[in-house]
Structure formats: structure tokens, C-alpha cells
Design an enzyme around this catalytic site. Sequence first.
Site, PDB file in Angstrom:
ATOM      1  N   LYS A 190     -57.462 -31.294 -28.012  1.00 37.55           N
ATOM      2  CA  LYS A 190     -57.127 -32.056 -27.201  1.00 37.55           C
ATOM      3  C   LYS A 190     -58.830 -33.440 -27.372  1.00 37.55           C
ATOM      4  O   LYS A 190     -59.679 -33.333 -26.923  1.00 37.55           O
ATOM      5  CB  LYS A 190     -57.998 -31.546 -25.376  1.00 37.55           C
ATOM      6  CG  LYS A 190     -56.478 -31.608 -24.050  1.00 37.55           C
ATOM      7  CD  LYS A 190     -57.279 -33.142 -23.443  1.00 37.55           C
ATOM      8  CE  LYS A 190     -58.387 -33.790 -22.977  1.00 37.55           C
ATOM      9  NZ  LYS A 190     -58.678 -35.534 -23.328  1.00 37.55           N
ATOM     10  N   GLU A 265     -71.643 -30.908 -29.424  1.00 40.28           N
ATOM     11  CA  GLU A 265     -72.452 -32.251 -29.254  1.00 40.28           C
ATOM     12  C   GLU A 265     -72.325 -33.484 -28.888  1.00 40.28           C
ATOM     13  O   GLU A 265     -71.301 -33.945 -28.277  1.00 40.28           O
ATOM     14  CB  GLU A 265     -71.853 -32.638 -30.746  1.00 40.28           C
ATOM     15  CG  GLU A 265     -71.768 -31.748 -31.850  1.00 40.28           C
ATOM     16  CD  GLU A 265     -70.931 -32.155 -33.375  1.00 40.28           C
ATOM     17  OE1 GLU A 265     -70.636 -33.442 -33.492  1.00 40.28           O
ATOM     18  OE2 GLU A 265     -71.098 -32.003 -34.290  1.00 40.28           O
ATOM     19  N   CYS A 299     -72.811 -42.048 -31.129  1.00 38.82           N
ATOM     20  CA  CYS A 299     -74.161 -40.676 -30.923  1.00 38.82           C
ATOM     21  C   CYS A 299     -75.514 -40.662 -31.376  1.00 38.82           C
ATOM     22  O   CYS A 299     -76.935 -40.665 -30.970  1.00 38.82           O
ATOM     23  CB  CYS A 299     -73.198 -39.495 -31.118  1.00 38.82           C
ATOM     24  SG  CYS A 299     -72.484 -38.814 -32.655  1.00 38.82           S
ATOM     25  N   GLU A 396     -78.487 -43.458 -22.006  1.00 37.46           N
ATOM     26  CA  GLU A 396     -77.512 -43.596 -23.130  1.00 37.46           C
ATOM     27  C   GLU A 396     -76.860 -44.502 -22.931  1.00 37.46           C
ATOM     28  O   GLU A 396     -76.002 -44.370 -21.426  1.00 37.46           O
ATOM     29  CB  GLU A 396     -77.160 -42.258 -23.334  1.00 37.46           C
ATOM     30  CG  GLU A 396     -75.793 -42.965 -24.671  1.00 37.46           C
ATOM     31  CD  GLU A 396     -75.043 -41.952 -25.209  1.00 37.46           C
ATOM     32  OE1 GLU A 396     -74.512 -40.616 -24.126  1.00 37.46           O
ATOM     33  OE2 GLU A 396     -75.043 -41.590 -26.700  1.00 37.46           O
TER      34      GLU A 396
HETATM   35  P1  NAD Z   1     -66.281 -37.974 -22.425  1.00 41.21           P
HETATM   36  O1  NAD Z   1     -67.331 -36.237 -22.340  1.00 41.21           O
HETATM   37  O2  NAD Z   1     -67.047 -38.588 -21.373  1.00 41.21           O
HETATM   38  O3  NAD Z   1     -65.378 -37.017 -22.562  1.00 41.21           O
HETATM   39  C1  NAD Z   1     -65.068 -36.645 -24.075  1.00 41.21           C
HETATM   40  C2  NAD Z   1     -63.874 -36.025 -23.737  1.00 41.21           C
HETATM   41  O4  NAD Z   1     -64.044 -34.270 -23.490  1.00 41.21           O
HETATM   42  C3  NAD Z   1     -62.277 -36.680 -24.174  1.00 41.21           C
HETATM   43  O5  NAD Z   1     -61.246 -35.965 -24.571  1.00 41.21           O
HETATM   44  C4  NAD Z   1     -62.393 -35.874 -22.769  1.00 41.21           C
HETATM   45  O6  NAD Z   1     -61.431 -36.475 -22.134  1.00 41.21           O
HETATM   46  C5  NAD Z   1     -62.738 -34.809 -21.917  1.00 41.21           C
HETATM   47  N1  NAD Z   1     -63.623 -34.206 -20.708  1.00 41.21           N
HETATM   48  C6  NAD Z   1     -63.847 -35.403 -19.834  1.00 41.21           C
HETATM   49  N2  NAD Z   1     -64.126 -33.998 -18.773  1.00 41.21           N
HETATM   50  C7  NAD Z   1     -63.464 -32.762 -19.285  1.00 41.21           C
HETATM   51  C8  NAD Z   1     -63.880 -31.767 -18.835  1.00 41.21           C
HETATM   52  N3  NAD Z   1     -64.211 -31.775 -17.714  1.00 41.21           N
HETATM   53  N4  NAD Z   1     -63.332 -30.561 -19.097  1.00 41.21           N
HETATM   54  C9  NAD Z   1     -63.649 -30.727 -20.478  1.00 41.21           C
HETATM   55  N5  NAD Z   1     -62.982 -31.870 -20.958  1.00 41.21           N
HETATM   56  C10 NAD Z   1     -63.699 -32.849 -20.380  1.00 41.21           C
HETATM   57  O7  NAD Z   1     -67.659 -38.455 -23.743  1.00 41.21           O
HETATM   58  P2  NAD Z   1     -66.491 -39.546 -23.902  1.00 41.21           P
HETATM   59  O8  NAD Z   1     -67.272 -40.977 -22.896  1.00 41.21           O
HETATM   60  O9  NAD Z   1     -65.829 -39.712 -24.696  1.00 41.21           O
HETATM   61  O10 NAD Z   1     -67.457 -40.074 -25.662  1.00 41.21           O
HETATM   62  C11 NAD Z   1     -69.150 -40.869 -25.651  1.00 41.21           C
HETATM   63  C12 NAD Z   1     -69.846 -39.594 -25.972  1.00 41.21           C
HETATM   64  O11 NAD Z   1     -69.919 -38.494 -26.602  1.00 41.21           O
HETATM   65  C13 NAD Z   1     -71.496 -39.916 -25.953  1.00 41.21           C
HETATM   66  O12 NAD Z   1     -72.412 -39.971 -25.190  1.00 41.21           O
HETATM   67  C14 NAD Z   1     -72.002 -39.421 -27.209  1.00 41.21           C
HETATM   68  O13 NAD Z   1     -73.488 -40.113 -27.877  1.00 41.21           O
HETATM   69  C15 NAD Z   1     -70.920 -38.527 -27.705  1.00 41.21           C
HETATM   70  N6  NAD Z   1     -70.974 -38.143 -28.441  1.00 41.21           N
HETATM   71  C16 NAD Z   1     -71.864 -37.610 -29.694  1.00 41.21           C
HETATM   72  C17 NAD Z   1     -71.479 -36.614 -30.516  1.00 41.21           C
HETATM   73  C18 NAD Z   1     -72.559 -36.372 -31.446  1.00 41.21           C
HETATM   74  O14 NAD Z   1     -72.402 -36.143 -32.693  1.00 41.21           O
HETATM   75  N7  NAD Z   1     -73.601 -35.341 -30.782  1.00 41.21           N
HETATM   76  C19 NAD Z   1     -70.631 -37.397 -31.358  1.00 41.21           C
HETATM   77  C20 NAD Z   1     -69.983 -38.527 -31.413  1.00 41.21           C
HETATM   78  C21 NAD Z   1     -69.916 -38.590 -29.526  1.00 41.21           C
END
Ligand code: NAD
Length: 502
Positions: A190, A265, A299, A396
Site C-alpha cells: 500500500k 521505520e 528521515c 520533525e
Molecule cells: P505517514 O505516516 O503519514 O504515511 C505513511 C504511509 O502510511 C502512507 O502510505 C499512508 O497512507 C499510510 N497510513 C496513514 N495512516 C494509516 C493508518 N491508520 N493505517 C495504515 N496505514 C496508514 O508518513 P508520510 O507523511 O507519508 O511520510 C513521512 C514520514 O515518514 C516522516 O515522519 C519520515 O521521517 C518518515 N520516514 C521514515 C523513514 C525511516 O527509515 N525511518 C524513511 C522515510 C520516511
Amino acid sequence: MSDLATQLAKLDGHLARFRDKGILNLIDGQDVPGAGGVFETNSPVDESLIAPVARGTAADIDRAAKAAKAAFPAWAAMPGDQRKAILHRIADLIEARAEEIALCECWDTGQAWRFMSKAALRGAENFRFFADLAPSARDGQSLPTRDHLNVTTRKPIGPVGVITPWNTPFMLSTWKIAPALAAGCTVVHKPAEFSPLSARLLAEICHEAGLPPGVLNLVNGLGEEAGKALTEHPDIKAIAFVGESRTGSMIMRQGAETLKRVHFELGGKNPVVVFDDADLERALDAVIFMIYSLNGERCTSSSRLLVQDTIAEKFHAMLVSRVNNIKVGHPLDPATEIGPLIHKTHFDKVTSYVEIGHQDGASLAAGGNRVGDKGWFIRPTLFTNARSDMRIAQEEVFGPFLTSLTFKDESEALAIANSTAYGLTGYIWTNDLTRAMRFSDALEAGMIWVNSENVRHLPTPFGGVKASGIGRDGGDWSFEFYMEQKNTAFALGQHKIQRLGA
Ligand code: NAD
């Protein structure tokens, strides 16, 4: 034609079929529209419609999970060297279509071409790395005692869900999906709703490379709809998630009923600590690269600069002049260093922190303003004179936004560095070896680079501590997540068995 015009012409050719047909889900090897209709993906460059996207619901997730469950036994039983061959073919096709992937990724996410062209190739590298490990994924240990021979082996856990974010989505998707497939798991992916394009390309490539139907299923949709359904599905044994920390908490709650194994992550507020004995020119290059590359939507970005007070004035002066020189522009222009932020909601979030920084009493030393009136472009931003308790030093922002703090000595630097809820990465610049070892040992982070920026070596563990994550990826650590350990004890002779009721 200019470089940019050439890029746009090529992109237009690649997008034509999506404009006509939309971005469909791919379930059990079939193109499937979303049960929930469609949502739109728009380019952050000019907000134009890229394509309608299948809006998957719980019904689509159910269909995909069942396909993944049905495909699992054969895929898990396939000899590792055959899985290896298929994964290498996927890598070949990624390389062959790397330009198309990078063009689509830039347009969909706003990430600059100079970084995305490499990220597409890194996706191929991820597949090759885990392909080569596939034949040994099940290897275990022999742990003999006097009476028994204990033999361990590993088995793939079953169908897994992979949920990815919108920053460098192609590279991150391959980073999760390649080890899952190499381990023998089947996958329901997804992707993030803000950037669905490259996930569709990956699913197509995987099938073209000979991945059997049902082994990788793609369901687009909203997080709270398709994402939530995936985390709750009883046939899905584990969730590999990359995204925000608070989404990780939600997923843990959603997965509790079905006892999901989770790998998270999550976010970061990573410190880069510059001591006054460091090579300042190199430190400066790394500080700038690690917050302003990838639009700061990274990230592992070093979003907090901790600079020793003895060199702070000089270092800030060097920093400001370089930051003001960074080229913000069209992501497909090869000269661009920062493209637009992914979406209006994210742009609003990032720019709100400029206001918050002012309110907190920090000094805006560079940027902070929007560029143009179309698209989500922002000048790279730097706040100085910040304190550790300020929101811009704790939360962040996930944009080209650097908060600089000063410190007197090593112990103050460590206290500031460890003062946030996060613990993903840390970067230390010093030429004092003993201090580097002492400081890195005490720094609360999953990954630390000394006198370096984020240079990845795929066999090393990737992940964070505290609110930055649970679990590790990379090398064998990925297999630990996607596989179950099994121990079998063989009696070697006639050891004594207690005789109850004899
Ligand atoms: P997000 O958490 O808003 O969304 C990530 C994914 O989760 C999307 O596909 C979204 O549709 C899904 N999602 C949202 N709500 C959900 C739920 N209730 N149940 C299941 N899935 C759900 O994150 P974002 O804004 O897309 O990405 C940015 C974030 O990702 C930042 O915090 C960044 O630090 C983090 N990130 C971490 C790493 C790492 O390796 N630690 C790498 C890249 C990004």
C-alpha cells in the site's frame, strides 16, 4: 531543446497511458480498479492532475491478501536460487527503466532529478543485494548438547503488508519489498496516496520479470482506509511500515487484534554535532547536504545543527552564504538542488514552522519564504539562536529547514543531542578519536556517522531507537523480520526421561 524541455517531453510520453487509464491496482497479476472509485494524484510542481488513482478499500485489501495467501506456499517453497534469478531480473528491468522511474518520481514527488536518477538505480541495487542472499535465507545453526542436536532453520512468516511513505517512494518500496520476496514472503503493498506512480511501475516490472501472480500485489488507497484494512487483515502476518511515528502508533493499535508482527521505520530529529577541531569545510558540505538534499524530506536528515560556540559565528557565516546560494527550481531541471514540497498540506506544515520559529524567539538566518505562486516551492530555511526546548528543535519538520543550536562542551552537546523523543541517526564531526568513540557510544541513535554524511552500506543495520522505530533492516536483519526461527532438537541417544505414573 533545453535539458528541462527534453526531460518534460520524455515524461509526457511516459504519462500518457496513466492519463488515459488511470493508475490501477495490481492484484493476483490482474489490473483492478479500486472498489472505492478513484482519488487524484497531482504534481507538486504546478498542481496539475497527473492521473486518477484506484482508491482501494477493505474489499480490495481482502482480495489482495487472499491472493498473497494463495501464492505463498509455492513462492516459499521455490528454491532460493530460483527466487534469486527472478529478483535479479527485476533489478535488470529497473535499470532498463531507471530514467522513466526517475522522471515519474520527480514529477509525482517534487524531488530533484539529480537525486532521483540515483534513487532509481539504488532500487535495483536493493533487489540485487537481497537476491544474492535468497539462497541462504533459510540457513540456521547447529547447537549441540551432550544429549541432543539442536538444529535451527528459518521459514518465511507468510503474506506481509508493506506500507510506504511519499519521500523517495520507489527506493523505499524496494528496500522493504526486495527482502520480503527474497525471504519467501508474498506481499501486499500500500503506497502513499501522495505518490502512487512509481509503485505501479515497480509492480509492473516485477510481473514482467516473471514474479508469479499474487506474490506482489499493489493496492492504492488512503491510509485510514486501505492502509488500516491491511494492518487489520487476519491473513497478513506482519506489517513493514515506513512513515510517521504517530502513524506507527496507530498501526500497532490496529494490528493488536490479529497479533501483527511490526517493523517500523519512523521519524527523526537527527543531530549533526560539529566540534571546533573538525574539518570545517567538509563538515559544512555534509551539514548542507544532509538537510537540504531530497528537499529535506528525508528521515535521516540532520535537521538539528549543534555547533561549538567557539566556531559558531564563523560556521554560521559560511552556512548562510551557501544556503542562500542553493538552487530551488523545477525538479526535472538537472541543475535544480531543491524542488517543491510534496503537497499543499505538507507545504503548510513546513511553513507553519517558520512562524513557530519566530514565536519561539529563534533568528531566521536564511530562507523561510515561498518561491513563486504556483507549486509548493520554499527557500531553504535556517534558524539560528535556537534553544533545545523550542518546538523547532524538538519536532520533525520534514522539509528544507535547519535549526542551529550552540554548545559549550561535549557534555552539553550530548545532553542537547539526546533531548528529543527521536533517535534515528546522528552525525559527529571531530578529529579527536577518543571523543568520537565516547560521544557515539552515548548518543541515543540507531545509526551514527563520524566525519561522514549518510553513506549506506546495505549489510549494516538500518533503523532507529526511541520514537524513531522498531526493528532493523539491512543484511540478515531484514530476514529476522520476514522469517520465523524454528528449532528442532534430535535426541542423540537414550537420555533419561522422567517416568511419571510408572
Ligand atoms: P505517514 O505516516 O503519514 O504515511 C505513511 C504511509 O502510511 C502512507 O502510505 C499512508 O497512507 C499510510 N497510513 C496513514 N495512516 C494509516 C493508518 N491508520 N493505517 C495504515 N496505514 C496508514 O508518513 P508520510 O507523511 O507519508 O511520510 C513521512 C514520514 O515518514 C516522516 O515522519 C519520515 O521521517 C518518515 N520516514 C521514515 C523513514 C525511516 O527509515 N525511518 C524513511 C522515510 C520516511
